[in-house]
Structure formats: structure tokens, C-alpha cells
Design an enzyme around this catalytic site. Structure first.
Site, PDB file in Angstrom:
ATOM      1  N   HIS A  48       0.777  -1.114   0.116  1.00 35.95           N
ATOM      2  CA  HIS A  48      -0.123   0.068  -0.048  1.00 35.95           C
ATOM      3  C   HIS A  48       0.773   1.219   0.010  1.00 35.95           C
ATOM      4  CE1 HIS A  48       0.472   1.274   4.239  1.00 35.95           C
ATOM      5  NE2 HIS A  48       0.341   0.002   4.626  1.00 35.95           N
TER       6      HIS A  48
ATOM      7  N   CYS B 257       3.400  -4.537   6.474  1.00 41.66           N
ATOM      8  CA  CYS B 257       3.157  -4.427   5.082  1.00 41.66           C
ATOM      9  C   CYS B 257       4.424  -3.717   4.401  1.00 41.66           C
ATOM     10  CB  CYS B 257       1.890  -3.383   4.939  1.00 41.66           C
ATOM     11  SG  CYS B 257       0.545  -3.927   5.542  1.00 41.66           S
TER      12      CYS B 257
END
Length: 281
Positions: free
Chosen positions: A235, A251
Site C-alpha cells: 500500500h 506491510c
């Protein structure tokens, strides 16, 4: 003890405050507090009177007027004015020379106009702030990692097979995308999980995508979300990517432009390979 009452009467106090404004981090610009003082008018010359003698006519010379020789200004090479030399000048020049594509650089440890332009272009591409052409530690670190990720030895660590594969190099904190053996995106910089939240190494598949995902645990939006394992995915970063004292909760954080490009390349079922290990995790 009885307090003594004092009658001060009524008075008027007039306070005039001038120059109360301030400009943080800037120089005076002639605003309040730096107002220029008007110069006193110069005394005018006395008007001539009728009794004033008439000045004699100017002398006329018969010699031709002399002409000063024309001197051309010396030619000078462009200077890197406003583009300071950084403490990592030679390292950045070496890396940019190996990477290519950002303009000519001379590996000599000395700043030049061409070096400055190449460094500024590189800094803008990878979101390094400020993009001032100075070869500091962040620019040196990013350029070194990108140059390392371009080598055949580093690329081979992904072991991408046929089809489409997103390769995440945890050691270099970079990533790239391979299609049938050809790199079609990157390498570019990423930031993965910090200590206690290390991004796992392995082979995974994209299984859920959302252009704007809400993180319930951390109360933050995750733009261009592409999930691949246990709440971990790609992301766009929500903070300054190059603050490496920070990290994600597993992440793979991306710059905006890279997150957008990756969103357009991957799809559900795309292979993701993460390898190596981030230092300190």
C-alpha cells in the site's frame, strides 16, 4: 493583620506595539518590524536670479570622440550555484553512474552543474526531501540500494519463474516486478516491517485488493491496498518513506507513484516473493 487599601485613582496607559509579526525560519522582507525608513528629501538647488551670470558655452573639440574597445565577458562553465556538495558526493556519483538514466555525472567527488541536475532528478523520483541536489546520507543510501538491486546477482534471489511476479528484497528494502524474466517495473524503494513486525520471507499470492482500505487496528487509510498474507500487503505509505527509524506492521510501504503503478500491474492470483531480511528485524 488588616490589609491596607490603596486608591490608585484612574489613569490612562497608551501602549503602541510595532513589528509584532515574525517570519519563522526566514529573513526580513520589509514587513512589520523591518519597515524601511523614508529618506529625508534632498535640499533643492537655489533658483537662478536675474543677477546670476550666464554660464559660458561648452568648448567644442575638433578631435573625433574616442571609442572604448569592446570587451567580451569571459565564458564560464555552468556552476552549481545553490547546489551544495554533500558529504556523500562520491558515493552518490558512483551509484548514479551505475544506475544511469538521470543525466551525466562525473565520479570525482566534486559537485558540478551536471551532477546537481542528476541528483535533483533522482531525489524527485524517489521522494527524497528536500530535492536540493545535495548528496547527503539519505540520497546515498537510496542510490546504493537501487544500484545493488539492478545487479544480476541480486535479481536472481527472487527466483521469479514464468508469468508475473512481484519481488520484494527485504535486505535492500527495494522491490521490482518481473514478467516472463523481464523486469517491467523498478527497482524502487520500499519500507517493510520493523522490529517485532518483520515482513515474512516466502512465496504468496495476491488475494484481495481495494483501492482504499481502512485499517481497523491502526485507524488509518491504506491507499492502493493489495493483500497477500496475514493482514500484510502492498500500500502507499502514509508517512515519509525514508524515515527508516519507522516501519510498517509487516506491510510493504510504497511511494504514491509506485503504489499506483503496482496497482495497475498486479491482480488477484499474482505471485509475490519476499526474500532476505530487513536489518534490525
Amino acid at each position: 493583620m488588616v490589609p491596607t487599601r490603596i486608591n490608585l485613582g484612574v489613569g490612562v496607559l497608551l501602549v503602541v506595539l510595532l513589528g509584532a509579526g515574525a517570519c519563522a525560519g526566514g529573513e526580513g522582507d520589509g514587513s512589520a518590524g523591518n519597515r524601511p525608513v523614508a529618506a529625508a528629501p534632498a535640499p533643492s538647488s537655489p533658483e537662478p536670479t536675474e543677477a546670476s551670470p550666464e554660464p559660458p558655452p561648452p568648448a567644442v573639440s575638433s578631435a573625433p570622440p574616442s571609442v572604448a574597445p569592446t570587451v567580451s565577458p569571459p565564458k564560464s562553465s555552468p556552476s552549481p550555484q545553490g547546489c551544495p556538495t554533500g558529504e556523500k558526493q562520491r558515493e552518490v556519483e558512483t551509484a548514479l553512474d551505475a544506475i544511469g538514466g538521470y543525466g551525466p555525472v562525473t565520479v570525482d567527488g566534486v559537485q558540478s552543474a551536471a551532477d546537481c541536475a542528476a541528483i535533483v532528478k533522482f531525489q524527485k523520483r524517489f521522494g527524497i526531501s528536500p530535492p536540493n541536489g545535495r548528496a547527503g546520507p539519505t540520497t546515498a543510501d537510496v542510490s546504493r540500494r537501487i544500484a545493488a538491486s539492478l545487479t544480476p546477482a541480486e535479481r536472481a534471489k527472487c527466483a521469479a519463474g514464468g508469468g508475473l511476479t512481484a519481488c520484494v528484497d527485504l535486505s535492500q528494502q527495494t522491490m521490482w516486478v518481473v514478467r516472463d524474466g523481464e523486469v517491467i517495473m523498478g527497482p524502487t524503494v520500499v519500507r517493510t516491517g520493523f522490529s517485532g513486525y518483520a515482513t515474512p520471507a516466502g512465496t504468496f499470492k495476491i488475494d484481495y485488493r481495494n483501492v482504499k482500505e481502512w485499517s481497523k487496528p491502526y485507524k488509518v487509510w491504506l491507499p492502493y491496498w493489495q493483500h497477500f498474507i496475514d493482514g500484510i500487503g502492498f500500500h502507499e505509505t502514509t508517512t515519509y518513506l525514508h524515515n527508516m527509524g519507522n516501519g510498517s506492521h509487516g506491510c510493504v510501504n510504497l511511494l504514491h507513484a509506485d503504489a499506483v503503478q503496482l496497482w495497475g500491474l498486479l491482480k488477484n492470483g499474482t505471485t509475490v516473493k519476499t526474500f532476505g531480511r530487513r536489518s534490525g528485524t
